[in-house]
Design a protein around this motif. Sequence first.
Motif, PDB file in Angstrom:
ATOM      1  N   SER A   1       9.993   3.697  13.618  1.00 56.41           N
ATOM      2  CA  SER A   1       9.449   5.059  13.570  1.00 56.41           C
ATOM      3  C   SER A   1       8.037   5.067  12.990  1.00 56.41           C
ATOM      4  O   SER A   1       7.312   6.053  13.137  1.00 56.41           O
ATOM      5  CB  SER A   1      10.349   5.968  12.730  1.00 56.41           C
ATOM      6  OG  SER A   1      10.481   5.476  11.412  1.00 56.41           O
ATOM      7  N   GLN A   2       7.639   3.965  12.344  1.00 55.81           N
ATOM      8  CA  GLN A   2       6.294   3.866  11.762  1.00 55.81           C
ATOM      9  C   GLN A   2       5.834   2.413  11.743  1.00 55.81           C
ATOM     10  O   GLN A   2       6.608   1.520  11.419  1.00 55.81           O
ATOM     11  CB  GLN A   2       6.293   4.428  10.339  1.00 55.81           C
ATOM     12  CG  GLN A   2       4.940   4.439   9.664  1.00 55.81           C
ATOM     13  CD  GLN A   2       4.931   5.263   8.395  1.00 55.81           C
ATOM     14  OE1 GLN A   2       4.484   6.398   8.382  1.00 55.81           O
ATOM     15  NE2 GLN A   2       5.428   4.694   7.311  1.00 55.81           N
TER      16      GLN A   2
ATOM     17  N   ARG B   1       0.125   4.366  22.838  1.00 52.32           N
ATOM     18  CA  ARG B   1       0.741   5.181  21.789  1.00 52.32           C
ATOM     19  C   ARG B   1       2.028   5.842  22.269  1.00 52.32           C
ATOM     20  O   ARG B   1       2.180   6.158  23.435  1.00 52.32           O
ATOM     21  CB  ARG B   1      -0.231   6.243  21.311  1.00 52.32           C
ATOM     22  CG  ARG B   1      -1.502   5.650  20.733  1.00 52.32           C
ATOM     23  CD  ARG B   1      -2.289   6.676  19.974  1.00 52.32           C
ATOM     24  NE  ARG B   1      -3.531   6.116  19.482  1.00 52.32           N
ATOM     25  CZ  ARG B   1      -4.097   6.459  18.343  1.00 52.32           C
ATOM     26  NH1 ARG B   1      -3.539   7.369  17.576  1.00 52.32           N
ATOM     27  NH2 ARG B   1      -5.232   5.908  17.958  1.00 52.32           N
TER      28      ARG B   1
ATOM     29  N   LYS C   1       4.828   8.995  21.029  1.00 48.56           N
ATOM     30  CA  LYS C   1       4.960  10.164  20.163  1.00 48.56           C
ATOM     31  C   LYS C   1       5.981   9.943  19.054  1.00 48.56           C
ATOM     32  O   LYS C   1       5.910  10.583  17.999  1.00 48.56           O
ATOM     33  CB  LYS C   1       5.346  11.391  20.991  1.00 48.56           C
ATOM     34  CG  LYS C   1       4.248  11.870  21.929  1.00 48.56           C
ATOM     35  CD  LYS C   1       4.677  13.113  22.681  1.00 48.56           C
ATOM     36  CE  LYS C   1       3.558  13.611  23.601  1.00 48.56           C
ATOM     37  NZ  LYS C   1       3.975  14.820  24.350  1.00 48.56           N
TER      38      LYS C   1
ATOM     39  N   LYS D   1       4.870   6.777  14.368  1.00 49.42           N
ATOM     40  CA  LYS D   1       3.697   7.128  13.564  1.00 49.42           C
ATOM     41  C   LYS D   1       2.879   5.865  13.287  1.00 49.42           C
ATOM     42  O   LYS D   1       3.432   4.795  13.048  1.00 49.42           O
ATOM     43  CB  LYS D   1       4.119   7.770  12.242  1.00 49.42           C
ATOM     44  CG  LYS D   1       4.608   9.204  12.362  1.00 49.42           C
ATOM     45  CD  LYS D   1       4.845   9.787  10.980  1.00 49.42           C
ATOM     46  CE  LYS D   1       5.128  11.283  11.041  1.00 49.42           C
ATOM     47  NZ  LYS D   1       6.358  11.592  11.770  1.00 49.42           N
TER      48      LYS D   1
ATOM     49  N   ARG E   1       0.184   4.055  10.848  1.00 47.59           N
ATOM     50  CA  ARG E   1      -0.354   4.110   9.488  1.00 47.59           C
ATOM     51  C   ARG E   1      -1.426   3.047   9.301  1.00 47.59           C
ATOM     52  O   ARG E   1      -1.374   1.988   9.938  1.00 47.59           O
ATOM     53  CB  ARG E   1       0.784   3.883   8.471  1.00 47.59           C
ATOM     54  CG  ARG E   1       0.374   4.110   7.016  1.00 47.59           C
ATOM     55  CD  ARG E   1       1.585   3.946   6.095  1.00 47.59           C
ATOM     56  NE  ARG E   1       1.918   2.542   5.860  1.00 47.59           N
ATOM     57  CZ  ARG E   1       3.020   2.137   5.250  1.00 47.59           C
ATOM     58  NH1 ARG E   1       3.913   3.030   4.842  1.00 47.59           N
ATOM     59  NH2 ARG E   1       3.246   0.859   5.057  1.00 47.59           N
TER      60      ARG E   1
ATOM     61  N   ASP F   1      -2.123   8.542  12.123  1.00 43.63           N
ATOM     62  CA  ASP F   1      -1.251   9.626  11.656  1.00 43.63           C
ATOM     63  C   ASP F   1      -1.181   9.700  10.138  1.00 43.63           C
ATOM     64  O   ASP F   1      -1.064  10.780   9.562  1.00 43.63           O
ATOM     65  CB  ASP F   1       0.174   9.429  12.191  1.00 43.63           C
ATOM     66  CG  ASP F   1       0.227   9.436  13.703  1.00 43.63           C
ATOM     67  OD1 ASP F   1      -0.160  10.464  14.294  1.00 43.63           O
ATOM     68  OD2 ASP F   1       0.643   8.426  14.302  1.00 43.63           O
ATOM     69  N   LYS F   2      -1.243   8.528   9.490  1.00 41.91           N
ATOM     70  CA  LYS F   2      -1.034   8.476   8.052  1.00 41.91           C
ATOM     71  C   LYS F   2      -1.877   7.356   7.462  1.00 41.91           C
ATOM     72  O   LYS F   2      -2.047   6.318   8.089  1.00 41.91           O
ATOM     73  CB  LYS F   2       0.451   8.225   7.757  1.00 41.91           C
ATOM     74  CG  LYS F   2       0.853   8.287   6.294  1.00 41.91           C
ATOM     75  CD  LYS F   2       2.374   8.122   6.179  1.00 41.91           C
ATOM     76  CE  LYS F   2       2.851   8.256   4.748  1.00 41.91           C
ATOM     77  NZ  LYS F   2       4.334   8.126   4.649  1.00 41.91           N
TER      78      LYS F   2
END
Length: 312
Positions: A43-44, A71, A73, A76, A78, A96-97
Motif C-alpha cells: 500500500s506504500q 503509478r 492509485k 502511496k 513516499r 504522496d508523503k
Amino acid sequence: MNIPKEIIITEVCPRDGFQSLPEIISTEDKIEIINQLMNCGYSQIEVTSFVHPKAIPQLKDASEVLNGINRRKDVKLRALVPNLKGLERAIEAGVDKVKLMLSATDSHSLSNANRKTFDAMKEFEPLVTRAQHSSIIVSGSISVIFGCPYEGDVPIERISEICKRYIDLGIYDISLADTTGMANPVKVKRIVGQIRDLYPELKFSMHLHNTRGMAFANAVAGFEEGITDFDSSVAGLGGCPYAPNASGNIASEDIIHGFEEMGVQTGIDLDKVILIGKALQERFPVYSNSFILKAGKCSDLHLAPKCQEKIG
C-alpha cells in the motif's frame, strides 16, 4: 491482549536499499524494479530521497524515477526529504508523503545532517508550513532511537522531548528507526511502551535493521506494544551511509513470511516479493541478507526419504 489481524509493510528498497550500494543502478532499472514492487500488493513504497546528489549520488535521479514509474492509485509513494528544497522537488514530482530526517542524538545528527538534533527540528518549520499549501503528507522519524553508535543508549527524556516538538510542529506520524541494529525486544518494549503512554495521540511505525540478527524479534516486540506499521527492504538490502557498520534492513520476504506464519495478514503477495528478491540477490550477493531467500518458506515442503531395505 487483542492481537491485530493485519499489519502494513512499507517497501523501502528503492530508497534505503539502493542508497548504500557502490554500483550505480540505472534509472531504467530502478523504474522497472519499482513497477514490479507496485504489483506485489504494497500500500506504500518509499521510492527515493530528495537529497543533494553529492550526498547520495545513487539517488540523484529521484525526479526522473518518479516521472517514469507506472503509478497506481492504491499505492502511496513516499520519499525522504532533508530540507525545503528537497520538499519542493518532492511536491513537483507528485510524491504522496514525505518523511523528515532526524537523529535522536547530536552525534549522529552532526554526522548525518551537519547540525544538532534540535537545531535540525527548528529547520522543519518552513517545511511544515510549505506542505500545508499542498496535498503532501509530512511524517517524522527518529533515527538511532534504540541505540546510537556514538553515544549508546538514548535517554527516554530526550526521546520524549523530540516527540513533544514533533507534536508542536503538527506532525503525528513518527518512524522509530533502529538504524544500526542496536535494539533488542526488551528495549523495544520499554521504549515503545513508554512513549505510547506519554503520547497516545502519536502514530508510530518501525524501521528496523538486521545488523545483529534481532530485527524480526524486535518487530514482534513492537507489534506486541501496538505498532502495526513496519518498513522493510526486499532481499534485505540497505544501510545508513552515516553510521558505522549499518547493514541492511529487515528483508521484506522475512517479515512478511514471519507475520503471516503467525496469522497476521500483510496483503502482500510473498511469492512475487521472493522473485524480486532473488533477482536482486543475484545482482548484489554481498549486500543481500534474507533468510527466506536462503531457506524458502515453511510451506515449501520436500519429498520425504523412502525407507531402504536392509541388506543381509
